[in-house]
Scaffold this motif. Structure first.
Motif, short mmCIF file in Angstrom:
data_model
loop_
_atom_site.label_atom_id
_atom_site.label_comp_id
_atom_site.label_asym_id
_atom_site.label_seq_id
_atom_site.Cartn_x
_atom_site.Cartn_y
_atom_site.Cartn_z
N TYR A 1 -0.81 9.86 3.23
CA TYR A 1 -2.01 8.83 4.65
C TYR A 1 -2.97 10.02 4.79
CZ TYR A 1 2.16 6.54 4.62
OH TYR A 1 3.41 6.10 3.91
N PHE A 2 -2.94 11.16 4.99
CA PHE A 2 -4.23 12.00 5.53
C PHE A 2 -5.81 12.12 4.40
CE2 PHE A 2 -6.75 15.68 5.88
CZ PHE A 2 -6.87 16.00 7.19
N LEU A 3 -5.29 12.71 3.44
CA LEU A 3 -6.15 12.25 2.22
C LEU A 3 -6.33 10.82 1.50
CD1 LEU A 3 -7.37 14.18 -0.55
CD2 LEU A 3 -5.67 14.21 -1.55
N ALA A 4 -6.05 9.61 1.86
CA ALA A 4 -6.38 8.87 1.76
C ALA A 4 -6.81 8.41 2.17
CB ALA A 4 -4.82 7.69 1.51
N ARG A 5 -7.22 8.61 3.94
CA ARG A 5 -8.02 8.71 5.22
C ARG A 5 -9.55 9.37 4.59
NH1 ARG A 5 -6.66 4.66 9.26
NH2 ARG A 5 -8.57 5.55 9.98
N TRP A 6 -8.52 10.46 4.56
CA TRP A 6 -10.19 11.43 4.33
C TRP A 6 -10.94 10.95 2.89
CZ3 TRP A 6 -12.04 14.57 0.65
CH2 TRP A 6 -12.82 15.82 0.57
N ILE A 7 -10.56 10.23 2.62
CA ILE A 7 -11.60 9.53 1.00
C ILE A 7 -12.14 8.67 1.77
CG2 ILE A 7 -11.49 8.31 -1.38
CD1 ILE A 7 -8.97 10.33 -1.92
N ARG B 1 -9.92 2.39 -4.61
CA ARG B 1 -8.24 1.98 -5.02
C ARG B 1 -7.89 3.66 -5.03
NH1 ARG B 1 -7.14 -2.90 -6.04
NH2 ARG B 1 -10.21 -3.91 -6.91
N ARG B 2 -8.56 4.35 -5.44
CA ARG B 2 -8.33 6.07 -5.11
C ARG B 2 -7.54 6.47 -3.88
NH1 ARG B 2 -11.90 11.07 -5.22
NH2 ARG B 2 -9.61 12.95 -5.56
N ALA B 3 -7.91 6.08 -3.49
CA ALA B 3 -7.47 6.27 -1.71
C ALA B 3 -6.03 5.71 -1.04
CB ALA B 3 -7.83 5.97 -0.49
N HIS B 4 -6.62 4.19 -2.35
CA HIS B 4 -4.86 3.52 -2.12
C HIS B 4 -3.84 3.57 -3.00
CE1 HIS B 4 -2.98 -0.58 -0.99
NE2 HIS B 4 -2.95 -1.18 -2.19
N LYS B 5 -3.67 4.34 -4.32
CA LYS B 5 -2.79 4.93 -4.62
C LYS B 5 -2.47 5.84 -3.71
CE LYS B 5 -4.32 4.15 -9.21
NZ LYS B 5 -4.48 4.38 -10.73
N LEU B 6 -2.81 6.77 -3.53
CA LEU B 6 -2.37 7.78 -2.36
C LEU B 6 -1.73 7.53 -1.61
CD1 LEU B 6 -6.06 10.43 -2.43
CD2 LEU B 6 -3.66 11.04 -3.58
N TYR B 7 -2.71 6.01 -0.92
CA TYR B 7 -1.59 5.56 0.77
C TYR B 7 -0.04 5.69 -0.06
CZ TYR B 7 -0.96 3.08 4.11
OH TYR B 7 -0.29 2.64 5.81
N LEU B 8 0.08 4.37 -0.98
CA LEU B 8 1.44 4.07 -1.55
C LEU B 8 2.42 5.16 -1.88
CD1 LEU B 8 -0.24 1.04 -3.72
CD2 LEU B 8 0.75 0.79 -1.71
#
Length: 185
Positions: A51-57, A40-47
């Motif tokens: 992208y890099f931080l979302a994939r890192w999580i 859920r946290r990564a998806h918010k960042l992805y949206l």
């Protein structure tokens, strides 16, 4: 939705759907609980284009849980991943509400040569509401839709859409499909 609301929702899903829970505190030990909070946290960042931080999580969560969920996937409420090791959910997968996945399930893309040509296209399946997919099943392809209330048996290899309410199983190395109302499973 706030982090606390996600926490409460994920907590309730596991507590309600896993009969092996003997105390509420056990929920905190479940890999699906941890990975869904991270998703859920990564998806918010992805949206938001991070992208890099979302994939890192998401990759850290995958290493700790054995469940890999791409932050671009769209997941409804109430996803329950039971014994989740080896579960893979691809970037363009869409999962409805109250879906149950067991260990080793792959919601992936069909293989292509020169995969970069598929960038920006739907590559992963759509899973309807209240679907159950048992261990080892692979559901592949962007045009593949699993209808509401369908059940996919273990080790099934699905590359075509399945109608709502169908049960699909692998029996004697052949794919067998039946309507739920016609079969006593």
């Amino acid at each position: 939705m706030s982090f606390f609301a996600y926490f409460k929702e994920e907590f309730q899903v596991i507590q309600e759907r896993d009969p092996a829970i003997h105390s509420p505190m056990e929920v905190l030990l479940y890999p699906s609980f941890r990975v869904m909070l991270k998703y859920r946290r990564a998806h918010k960042l992805y949206l938001k284009g991070h992208y890099f931080l979302a994939r890192w999580i998401s990759q850290r969560a995958a290493r700790k849980t054995g469940i890999e969920i791409h932050p671009g996937a769209t997941i409804g409420k109430g996803l329950f991943i039971d014994h989740g090791s080896g579960v893979i959910i691809g970037e363009t997968a869409i999962i409805g509400d109250n879906v149950t996945l067991y260990q080793g399930v792959t919601l992936g893309a069909l293989s292509t040569r020169g995969g970069q040509s598929l960038r920006g296209h739907r590559r992963h399946p759509t899973i309807g509401d209240r679907v159950t997919i048992y261990s080892g099943a692979s559901v592949l392809g962007g045009d593949t839709v699993i209808g509401h209330d369908a059940v996919i048996g273990g080790n099934a290899f699905i590359t075509h859409s399945i109608a709502p309410g169908m049960r699909v199983s692998v029996k004697n190395q052949e794919l067998e499909m039946r309507m739920m109302k016609d079969v006593n499973w």
